[in-house]
Motif scaffolding. Sequence first.
Motif, mmCIF file in Angstrom:
data_model
loop_
_atom_site.group_PDB
_atom_site.id
_atom_site.type_symbol
_atom_site.label_atom_id
_atom_site.label_comp_id
_atom_site.label_asym_id
_atom_site.label_seq_id
_atom_site.Cartn_x
_atom_site.Cartn_y
_atom_site.Cartn_z
ATOM 1 N N ARG A 96 -36.995 19.645 -22.895
ATOM 2 C CA ARG A 96 -36.641 19.975 -21.701
ATOM 3 C C ARG A 96 -35.243 19.557 -21.454
ATOM 4 N NH1 ARG A 96 -39.667 19.923 -16.127
ATOM 5 N NH2 ARG A 96 -39.090 21.805 -15.561
ATOM 6 N N THR A 97 -34.776 18.522 -22.001
ATOM 7 C CA THR A 97 -33.088 18.211 -21.670
ATOM 8 C C THR A 97 -32.357 18.628 -22.903
ATOM 9 O OG1 THR A 97 -33.866 15.999 -22.900
ATOM 10 C CG2 THR A 97 -34.169 16.055 -20.476
ATOM 11 N N ASP A 98 -33.127 19.136 -24.071
ATOM 12 C CA ASP A 98 -32.329 19.560 -25.244
ATOM 13 C C ASP A 98 -31.656 18.869 -25.970
ATOM 14 O OD1 ASP A 98 -33.662 22.253 -24.831
ATOM 15 O OD2 ASP A 98 -31.854 22.790 -23.592
ATOM 16 N N LYS A 99 -32.215 17.496 -25.855
ATOM 17 C CA LYS A 99 -31.336 16.171 -26.741
ATOM 18 C C LYS A 99 -32.301 15.610 -27.492
ATOM 19 C CE LYS A 99 -29.057 15.076 -22.372
ATOM 20 N NZ LYS A 99 -29.126 13.805 -21.288
ATOM 21 N N SER A 116 -26.994 16.910 -28.376
ATOM 22 C CA SER A 116 -27.275 17.635 -27.068
ATOM 23 C C SER A 116 -26.852 19.257 -27.333
ATOM 24 C CB SER A 116 -26.516 17.080 -26.085
ATOM 25 O OG SER A 116 -26.917 17.486 -24.811
ATOM 26 N N GLY A 117 -27.831 19.923 -26.973
ATOM 27 C CA GLY A 117 -27.731 21.196 -27.247
ATOM 28 C C GLY A 117 -28.024 22.226 -25.821
ATOM 29 N N SER A 118 -28.153 23.365 -25.980
ATOM 30 C CA SER A 118 -28.338 24.018 -24.666
ATOM 31 C C SER A 118 -29.558 25.022 -25.341
ATOM 32 C CB SER A 118 -27.265 24.893 -23.842
ATOM 33 O OG SER A 118 -26.704 25.573 -24.693
ATOM 34 N N ASN A 119 -30.709 25.491 -24.452
ATOM 35 C CA ASN A 119 -31.642 26.369 -24.903
ATOM 36 C C ASN A 119 -32.130 26.312 -26.246
ATOM 37 O OD1 ASN A 119 -31.615 27.689 -22.375
ATOM 38 N ND2 ASN A 119 -29.665 28.558 -22.809
ATOM 39 N N VAL A 120 -32.346 24.984 -26.740
ATOM 40 C CA VAL A 120 -32.707 24.597 -28.206
ATOM 41 C C VAL A 120 -34.311 24.511 -28.181
ATOM 42 C CG1 VAL A 120 -32.300 22.886 -30.059
ATOM 43 C CG2 VAL A 120 -30.466 23.744 -28.727
ATOM 44 N N ASP A 121 -34.936 24.054 -27.173
ATOM 45 C CA ASP A 121 -36.335 23.622 -27.268
ATOM 46 C C ASP A 121 -36.807 23.002 -28.463
ATOM 47 O OD1 ASP A 121 -38.863 23.561 -26.322
ATOM 48 O OD2 ASP A 121 -39.262 25.838 -26.833
ATOM 49 N N ASP A 136 -36.759 23.901 -34.114
ATOM 50 C CA ASP A 136 -36.712 24.473 -32.840
ATOM 51 C C ASP A 136 -37.830 25.328 -32.642
ATOM 52 O OD1 ASP A 136 -35.878 26.239 -30.809
ATOM 53 O OD2 ASP A 136 -33.747 26.103 -31.357
#
Length: 137
Positions: A96-99, A116-121, A136
Amino acid sequence: GNIYWTDHGFNLIEVARLNGSFRYVIISQGLDQPRSIAVHPEKGYFFWTEWGQTPCIGRAHLDGSEKVVLVSLGIAWPNGISIDYQENKLYWCDARTDKIERIDLESGGNREIVLSGSNVDMFSVTVFGAYIYWSDR
C-alpha cells in the motif's frame, strides 16, 4: 530442520518438521491476517508480517514465546519479509505504501526506507549480499 508457515484461514502460525511430522501451532492468539514469515535459526527468532486490523511486523522465539511487535506505525499492507543475516537487518515490503523498509532485527530501531515507488504493489522481497530483489504483482 523445521518449516514455519502462516494459515490465513485460521489466523495461526504453525511449525512442523520438513517431513510434515510433529506439526503444531506456535501462535494462535493476537493474529488477524498473518502474511509472511522469515526465520533466523542462529538467533532463535522468527518474524512475521500482519495485514489485519492492526498491521505490524512481529518477532518471537522459534517456539512462539516472547512475542513482540517491532513495527506498528506507518505500515499498511506488509507483504514480503526477509533477513539480511550479515547486517542483522530485517526488510519488508508494503503493497500500500509502495516501499521497502528495514530495521535492526534485534531492537526494531534505525528504521529506514530503502526503496520508494509509486503504483508498484510490492509483493515479496529478498536480500542477498549487496542486492535486494522484489516482485511486483
